[in-house]
Design a protein around this motif. Sequence first.
Motif, PDB file in Angstrom:
ATOM      1  N   LEU A   1       1.103  -1.021   0.390  1.00 27.58           N
ATOM      2  CA  LEU A   1      -0.137   0.044  -0.153  1.00 27.58           C
ATOM      3  C   LEU A   1       0.817   1.059   0.004  1.00 27.58           C
ATOM      4  O   LEU A   1       0.278   1.928  -0.565  1.00 27.58           O
ATOM      5  CB  LEU A   1      -0.962   0.122   0.980  1.00 27.58           C
ATOM      6  N   GLU A   2       1.714   1.377   0.735  1.00 26.07           N
ATOM      7  CA  GLU A   2       2.927   2.522   1.092  1.00 26.07           C
ATOM      8  C   GLU A   2       3.838   2.834  -0.588  1.00 26.07           C
ATOM      9  O   GLU A   2       3.811   3.748  -0.458  1.00 26.07           O
ATOM     10  CB  GLU A   2       3.794   2.479   2.004  1.00 26.07           C
ATOM     11  N   GLU A   3       3.411   1.798  -1.481  1.00 28.53           N
ATOM     12  CA  GLU A   3       4.433   2.153  -2.580  1.00 28.53           C
ATOM     13  C   GLU A   3       2.929   1.798  -3.551  1.00 28.53           C
ATOM     14  O   GLU A   3       3.253   2.118  -4.886  1.00 28.53           O
ATOM     15  CB  GLU A   3       4.984   0.234  -3.287  1.00 28.53           C
ATOM     16  N   THR A   4       1.842   2.640  -3.443  1.00 32.26           N
ATOM     17  CA  THR A   4       1.150   3.212  -3.805  1.00 32.26           C
ATOM     18  C   THR A   4       0.931   4.450  -4.163  1.00 32.26           C
ATOM     19  O   THR A   4       1.149   5.218  -3.055  1.00 32.26           O
ATOM     20  CB  THR A   4       0.419   2.682  -4.782  1.00 32.26           C
ATOM     21  N   SER A   5       0.254   4.736  -4.989  1.00 27.27           N
ATOM     22  CA  SER A   5      -0.518   6.403  -5.074  1.00 27.27           C
ATOM     23  C   SER A   5      -1.874   6.143  -5.427  1.00 27.27           C
ATOM     24  O   SER A   5      -2.345   5.118  -6.104  1.00 27.27           O
ATOM     25  CB  SER A   5       0.364   7.306  -6.149  1.00 27.27           C
ATOM     26  N   ASP A   6      -2.733   7.581  -5.014  1.00 24.16           N
ATOM     27  CA  ASP A   6      -4.018   7.663  -4.786  1.00 24.16           C
ATOM     28  C   ASP A   6      -4.186   7.340  -6.977  1.00 24.16           C
ATOM     29  O   ASP A   6      -5.600   7.249  -6.893  1.00 24.16           O
ATOM     30  CB  ASP A   6      -4.747   8.826  -4.910  1.00 24.16           C
ATOM     31  N   GLU A   7      -3.636   7.745  -7.475  1.00 19.95           N
ATOM     32  CA  GLU A   7      -3.747   7.603  -8.601  1.00 19.95           C
ATOM     33  C   GLU A   7      -3.986   6.017  -8.810  1.00 19.95           C
ATOM     34  O   GLU A   7      -4.737   5.692  -9.944  1.00 19.95           O
ATOM     35  CB  GLU A   7      -3.128   8.286  -9.614  1.00 19.95           C
ATOM     36  N   LEU A   8      -3.092   5.396  -8.924  1.00 19.15           N
ATOM     37  CA  LEU A   8      -2.705   3.864  -9.325  1.00 19.15           C
ATOM     38  C   LEU A   8      -3.725   3.080  -8.591  1.00 19.15           C
ATOM     39  O   LEU A   8      -4.192   2.021  -9.269  1.00 19.15           O
ATOM     40  CB  LEU A   8      -1.274   3.638  -8.804  1.00 19.15           C
ATOM     41  N   LEU A   9      -4.255   3.776  -6.836  1.00 17.97           N
ATOM     42  CA  LEU A   9      -5.379   2.720  -6.270  1.00 17.97           C
ATOM     43  C   LEU A   9      -5.929   3.200  -7.215  1.00 17.97           C
ATOM     44  O   LEU A   9      -7.060   1.962  -7.610  1.00 17.97           O
ATOM     45  CB  LEU A   9      -5.347   3.446  -5.107  1.00 17.97           C
ATOM     46  N   ALA A  10      -6.756   4.179  -7.454  1.00 17.14           N
ATOM     47  CA  ALA A  10      -7.928   4.008  -8.750  1.00 17.14           C
ATOM     48  C   ALA A  10      -7.998   3.512  -9.341  1.00 17.14           C
ATOM     49  O   ALA A  10      -8.934   2.734  -9.760  1.00 17.14           O
ATOM     50  CB  ALA A  10      -8.198   5.627  -9.106  1.00 17.14           C
ATOM     51  N   SER A  11      -7.395   2.691 -10.542  1.00 23.28           N
ATOM     52  CA  SER A  11      -6.433   2.276 -11.833  1.00 23.28           C
ATOM     53  C   SER A  11      -6.779   1.191 -11.285  1.00 23.28           C
ATOM     54  O   SER A  11      -7.887   0.466 -11.829  1.00 23.28           O
ATOM     55  CB  SER A  11      -5.478   2.868 -12.597  1.00 23.28           C
ATOM     56  N   LEU A  12      -6.253   0.128 -10.404  1.00 23.91           N
ATOM     57  CA  LEU A  12      -6.584  -0.658  -9.774  1.00 23.91           C
ATOM     58  C   LEU A  12      -7.770  -1.178  -9.355  1.00 23.91           C
ATOM     59  O   LEU A  12      -8.304  -2.695 -10.249  1.00 23.91           O
ATOM     60  CB  LEU A  12      -5.244  -0.982  -8.711  1.00 23.91           C
ATOM     61  N   LEU A  13      -7.904  -0.412  -8.851  1.00 27.32           N
ATOM     62  CA  LEU A  13      -9.775  -0.678  -8.074  1.00 27.32           C
ATOM     63  C   LEU A  13     -10.430  -0.828  -9.580  1.00 27.32           C
ATOM     64  O   LEU A  13     -11.868  -1.066  -8.902  1.00 27.32           O
ATOM     65  CB  LEU A  13     -10.605   0.735  -7.211  1.00 27.32           C
TER      66      LEU A  13
END
Length: 346
Positions: free
Chosen positions: A138-150
């Motif tokens: 989780l610490e290696e992600t960004s808000d933008e990447l988490l949105a796309s992964l979702l």
Amino acid sequence: MRATLIYGAGDVRVETVADPKVAQPTDAVVRVVRSCICGSDLWPYGGMPAQEHGRPIGHEFLGVVEEIGADVTSVRKGDLVVAPFVYSDNTCEFCREGLQTSCLHGGNWGVDGVDGGQGEAVRVPQADGTLVKLPLTLEETSDELLASLLTLSDVFSTGHHAASTAGVAPGKAVTVIGDGAVGLSAVLAAKRLGAEYIVLMGRHQARTDLGREFGATDVVAERGEEGIARVRELTGGHGTHTVLECVGTKAAFEMGLGVVRAGGALSRVGVPQYPEGPIGRPVFTRNITITGGVAPARHYIPQLLPDVLDGRYQPGRVFDRTIGLDDVPAGYRAMADREALKVLVK
């Protein structure tokens, strides 16, 4: 924990419910980091009969594993995972054929004692088959990447399902019906598969502008017979090889039949809100293939994940509003009133 319950049309509440626990050795408990509101959630929000007891809602989530059952081997505590919008064992005969939505031991979130995705945590049945471990913390992600992964949990996978089942390929012409999150995801998926020409049928400019950025070459705002005539005008009178119907209404299906080229395919991924449609002699004589259906996201996630991780495709741009869990009822109102395209719950 806090979780979203729906009591009927227009009545969504965030309440305190029992914390999820491992009930079977194949279960895991996931702490939800990101969830969202789906366009298909708006159907019960718009018409569900009132009931005394609310039921959990939400089927798209990404989070961190908190606890695992004795038989779970593919994930462990602390792993960042994404869950497809149905759970499955990923080993039965249908799962092995890439149809996890028909898993013999699977099911839906929010029913039969299973948590919904719009809450602080979820008990995940069939954790080994359901959860996809992400290759970063989780610490290696960004808000933008988490949105796309979702988006892999549903909308991007569903858009890909529409494009894949319709046979989108390099050099093909495509019409996408609907400028919601699934429709825009279908544009992106068609572009990813090499479509040469993509018509997006939608009339909300902020959405269609994003559709152009995702790969749409033309936008048609007209509907019904006018929309059909416009698409045919753009395609020399023939229509497009494939049509991706991402709405779910009979009118959208009829438009799809009107713009598909003879010998082409119409893929339906919008949840149908009609009991029957026009599939008689005109469809037969024009050799039209009707395909689509519920997207087996678990089958597609490994295929789509690398392109999302490296940022080549950013389907998370469909989220245009971010809220906290307690604001979920307002998020539903915003989507129902077309004030938001897709709401992310952080």
